[in-house]
Motif scaffolding. Structure first.
Motif, short mmCIF file in Angstrom:
data_model
loop_
_atom_site.label_atom_id
_atom_site.label_comp_id
_atom_site.label_asym_id
_atom_site.label_seq_id
_atom_site.Cartn_x
_atom_site.Cartn_y
_atom_site.Cartn_z
N SER A 45 16.06 -68.10 -4.08
CA SER A 45 15.72 -67.84 -5.48
C SER A 45 16.95 -67.40 -6.27
O SER A 45 17.84 -66.72 -5.72
CB SER A 45 14.62 -66.79 -5.58
N GLU A 46 16.98 -67.82 -7.54
CA GLU A 46 18.12 -67.48 -8.40
C GLU A 46 18.25 -65.96 -8.48
O GLU A 46 17.26 -65.26 -8.72
CB GLU A 46 17.85 -68.07 -9.79
N ARG A 74 11.35 -46.34 -0.63
CA ARG A 74 11.75 -47.11 -1.82
C ARG A 74 11.74 -46.23 -3.06
O ARG A 74 12.54 -46.39 -3.98
CB ARG A 74 10.78 -48.28 -2.03
N LYS A 110 19.30 -63.99 -5.99
CA LYS A 110 19.24 -63.30 -4.69
C LYS A 110 20.62 -62.78 -4.25
O LYS A 110 20.73 -61.63 -3.81
CB LYS A 110 18.66 -64.22 -3.61
N SER A 129 21.59 -52.67 10.29
CA SER A 129 22.98 -52.31 9.95
C SER A 129 23.04 -51.54 8.64
O SER A 129 23.82 -50.60 8.49
CB SER A 129 23.88 -53.55 9.91
N HIS A 152 33.32 -48.79 2.26
CA HIS A 152 33.28 -50.09 2.92
C HIS A 152 32.20 -50.90 2.20
O HIS A 152 31.09 -50.41 2.00
CB HIS A 152 32.94 -49.91 4.41
N SER A 158 20.68 -65.77 6.58
CA SER A 158 20.69 -64.79 5.48
C SER A 158 21.97 -63.97 5.39
O SER A 158 22.28 -63.43 4.33
CB SER A 158 19.49 -63.85 5.63
N LYS A 193 19.12 -55.66 8.64
CA LYS A 193 18.38 -54.51 8.09
C LYS A 193 18.80 -53.22 8.79
O LYS A 193 19.06 -52.21 8.16
CB LYS A 193 16.86 -54.71 8.26
N LYS A 242 23.48 -48.31 -3.45
CA LYS A 242 22.45 -47.49 -2.81
C LYS A 242 23.08 -46.30 -2.07
O LYS A 242 22.48 -45.24 -1.98
CB LYS A 242 21.66 -48.33 -1.79
N1 ACO Z 1 16.74 -61.71 -7.67
C1 ACO Z 1 17.14 -60.43 -7.49
N2 ACO Z 1 17.08 -59.77 -6.30
C2 ACO Z 1 16.61 -60.45 -5.24
C3 ACO Z 1 16.17 -61.79 -5.36
C4 ACO Z 1 16.24 -62.42 -6.64
N3 ACO Z 1 15.87 -63.67 -6.81
N4 ACO Z 1 15.75 -62.20 -4.13
C5 ACO Z 1 15.92 -61.15 -3.29
N5 ACO Z 1 16.45 -60.10 -3.97
C6 ACO Z 1 16.82 -58.80 -3.44
C7 ACO Z 1 15.83 -58.26 -2.44
O1 ACO Z 1 14.76 -57.58 -3.08
C8 ACO Z 1 16.72 -57.32 -1.64
O2 ACO Z 1 16.90 -56.12 -2.36
P1 ACO Z 1 16.85 -54.73 -1.59
O3 ACO Z 1 18.10 -54.71 -0.74
O4 ACO Z 1 16.89 -53.73 -2.66
O5 ACO Z 1 15.62 -54.74 -0.77
C9 ACO Z 1 18.07 -58.04 -1.64
O6 ACO Z 1 18.01 -58.99 -2.69
C10 ACO Z 1 18.37 -58.78 -0.35
O7 ACO Z 1 17.26 -59.61 -0.09
P2 ACO Z 1 16.62 -59.69 1.37
O8 ACO Z 1 15.50 -60.65 1.36
O9 ACO Z 1 16.37 -58.31 1.88
O10 ACO Z 1 17.87 -60.32 2.11
P3 ACO Z 1 18.00 -60.98 3.50
O11 ACO Z 1 17.03 -60.43 4.47
O12 ACO Z 1 17.97 -62.44 3.30
O13 ACO Z 1 19.50 -60.52 3.95
C11 ACO Z 1 21.16 -58.86 4.49
C12 ACO Z 1 20.23 -59.44 3.41
C13 ACO Z 1 20.31 -58.15 5.56
C14 ACO Z 1 22.10 -57.86 3.88
C15 ACO Z 1 21.97 -60.02 5.14
O14 ACO Z 1 22.76 -60.60 4.16
C16 ACO Z 1 22.82 -59.58 6.32
O15 ACO Z 1 22.35 -59.51 7.44
N6 ACO Z 1 24.17 -59.34 6.08
C17 ACO Z 1 25.10 -58.98 7.12
C18 ACO Z 1 24.95 -57.54 7.59
C19 ACO Z 1 25.58 -56.54 6.65
O16 ACO Z 1 26.29 -56.87 5.74
N7 ACO Z 1 25.32 -55.23 6.93
C20 ACO Z 1 25.88 -54.15 6.16
C21 ACO Z 1 26.59 -53.06 6.94
S1 ACO Z 1 27.39 -53.59 8.42
C22 ACO Z 1 28.68 -54.68 8.02
O17 ACO Z 1 29.53 -54.39 7.22
C23 ACO Z 1 28.70 -55.96 8.69
#
Ligand code: ACO
Length: 440
Positions: free
Chosen positions: A28-29, A291, A31, A206, A245, A152, A204, A254
């Motif tokens: 979705s746009e 939340r 994200k 992490s 970081h 993701s 999640k 956050k």
């Molecule tokens: N418009 C606006 N916001 C949106 C939209 C949209 N269309 N769609 C989703 N979002 C929001 C969600 O509500 C969510 O917000 P939240 O974080 O406040 O809950 C956010 O975007 C992310 O969406 P999710 O569905 O939760 O994302 P997803 O599960 O697909 O993956 C994640 C996100 C877990 C961060 C993934 O990218 C990942 O695994 N990254 C690597 C791990 C990482 O970076 N960890 C951080 C610390 S460790 C390190 O540095 C490696």
């Protein structure tokens, strides 16, 4: 003794727009751009490896600051972009020094996810404070290619490297006695498959580990600040800038809100928290996952985030995760983006996190002019001069890296066109896996 840091940051010139990636990935746009808070993402193909970008960073540090290769007594590398299980990146960088007759340089590589650069930094600082110090500078290089398998996590990829010069009598000094650390065993992100560049990641988990580690480091740091500076209720008001970081900037937003939450928990009497008393009934774990708590404190933190955190996030938003280089790039961005006058005598807190997990918090004071460092960094200009690529280009580059990972007898096929003049690139990997580099 005064300890200091001057830094130089480099990022790959190729990038892709996160908005284009949203379309390409069919999500979705918003994200990636709003949900993750990312604008652009840097990537590399097979023409660059961790050693070529570190060769470039160290060479440019010497050239820009006009330092002799003989003035370096310690060189530390922090990286998790492993291309050899034995031979360090540092040993490859020795090619630069030995041709100037300097082979007496301590230090090798440090690895623990995104924390290796911070550990390397501590090693360098500790050396300068020790009886082993011979009066010369230390260099710390922190660099990585953050690359994820399709899915993701992929939009949180990126690439970057920072080289820092550490010595005495410099304008950015470490504050003594405040540093805090939290380490524990966690399976949030790790790289058990040595045949692949991709991590095994529980995204999640992490994020939660990151927030918990921040809470621990922040509260320990604030306790020390209260004791040392004799501040009654230390908190965000005592900090001018924060650098984190940054895997993606929404997590940073956050995390800054957690600083306010922790101030609220430590100082219930402060009238500014009067409306939030109901959040006190939650246990620590409940509050960490709530939340409602997140929304309350992100909203409350908005102005402070814009003032104290966002100046350091320009590069992180436009490059993506850089693992070990991420937090140091944020520090470099503050130096590059905020004027030297405005930074005088200001305190910058740095929070470093590496999965697995290792985390630390420390702070710096700006005590002299940093105009020359900002000029050499010019982060905004350099981000603006990069080459825009398509999501297809990004995918082709990653597929190429996947195919050629750990290959011998190999000549990279990635175009040389995007390599900047003066940068190093991988020329070939011979039949015994030996890598050679050329400078454009
Ligand atoms: N418009 C606006 N916001 C949106 C939209 C949209 N269309 N769609 C989703 N979002 C929001 C969600 O509500 C969510 O917000 P939240 O974080 O406040 O809950 C956010 O975007 C992310 O969406 P999710 O569905 O939760 O994302 P997803 O599960 O697909 O993956 C994640 C996100 C877990 C961060 C993934 O990218 C990942 O695994 N990254 C690597 C791990 C990482 O970076 N960890 C951080 C610390 S460790 C390190 O540095 C490696």
């Amino acid at each position: 003794m005064v300890l200091s840091l001057s830094s130089f940051c480099l990022c790959s010139p190729q990038y892709v727009e996160q908005s284009a990636l949203e379309k390409f990935d069919g999500v979705s746009e918003g994200k990636y751009t709003i949900g993750l808070g990312q604008k652009k993402m840097a990537f590399v193909d097979d023409r660059e490896d961790i050693q070529s970008v570190c060769l470039t960073a160290v060479t440019k540090l010497h050239e820009k600051y006009k330092i002799s290769f003989n003035d370096i007594g310690r060189l530390e590398v922090g990286t998790e972009t492993i291309i050899d299980k034995s031979k360090s990146v540092k040993s490859t960088l020795m090619q630069l020094f030995s041709k100037h007759g300097n082979t007496e340089i301590e230090g090798v590589d440090t690895t623990n996810a995104c924390y290796g650069g911070t550990n390397a930094f501590f090693n360098a600082v500790n050396w300068i404070e020790s009886s082993s110090w011979d009066g010369r500078y230390a260099i710390v290089v922190a660099g990585d290619f953050a690359i994820y398998a399709q899915g993701s996590a992929r939009p949180t990829s990126g690439a970057g490297v920072v080289a820092m010069l550490i010595g005495k009598d410099a304008p950015i000094v470490i504050e003594r006695g405040l540093r805090s650390t939290h380490m524990e065993h966690a399976w949030d992100f790790y790289k058990p498959d040595l045949s692949s560049e991709y991590p095994t990641v529980d995204g999640k988990l992490s994020g939660i580990c990151y927030l918990r580690a921040f809470d621990k480091c922040y509260n320990r740091y604030m306790k020390r600040l209260g004791d040392i500076d004799n501040v009654q209720h230390p908190g965000v008001d005592n900090i001018d800038y924060f650098v984190f970081h940054s895997p993606y900037t929404k997590l940073v937003q956050k995390t800054y809100a957690r600083a306010l939450y922790n101030d609220f928990i430590r100082n219930a009497e402060d009238p500014r928290w009067a409306d939030y008393a109901h959040h006190r009934v939650l246990s620590y774990e409940e509050a960490l996952l709530s939340r409602d708590v997140e929304k309350t404190f992100v909203t409350h933190a908005k102005a402070g985030y814009a003032q104290k955190v966002e100046p350091g996030l320009l590069a992180a938003k436009q490059i993506g995760n850089m693992y070990t280089a991420s937090v140091w790039t944020c520090l470099a961005t503050v130096i590059s983006e905020v004027s030297s006058e405005d930074l005088q005598n200001k305190r910058v807190v740095l929070f470093s996190y590496g999965s697995g997990l290792a985390s630390s918090m420390l702070s710096f004071r700006i005590v002299g002019s940093i105009t020359h460092i900002a000029k050499h960094l010019s982060i905004r200009e350099r981000l603006d001069s990069r080459v825009l690529c398509t999501p297809q280009d990004f995918e082709i580059a990653l597929n190429l890296r996947e195919l050629t990972h750990s290959t011998k007898d190999y000549i990279p096929t990635g175009s040389l066109e995007h390599i900047n003049d003066g940068d190093f690139y991988l020329e070939k990997v011979d039949h015994m896996f030996r890598r050679t580099y050329l400078r454009k």
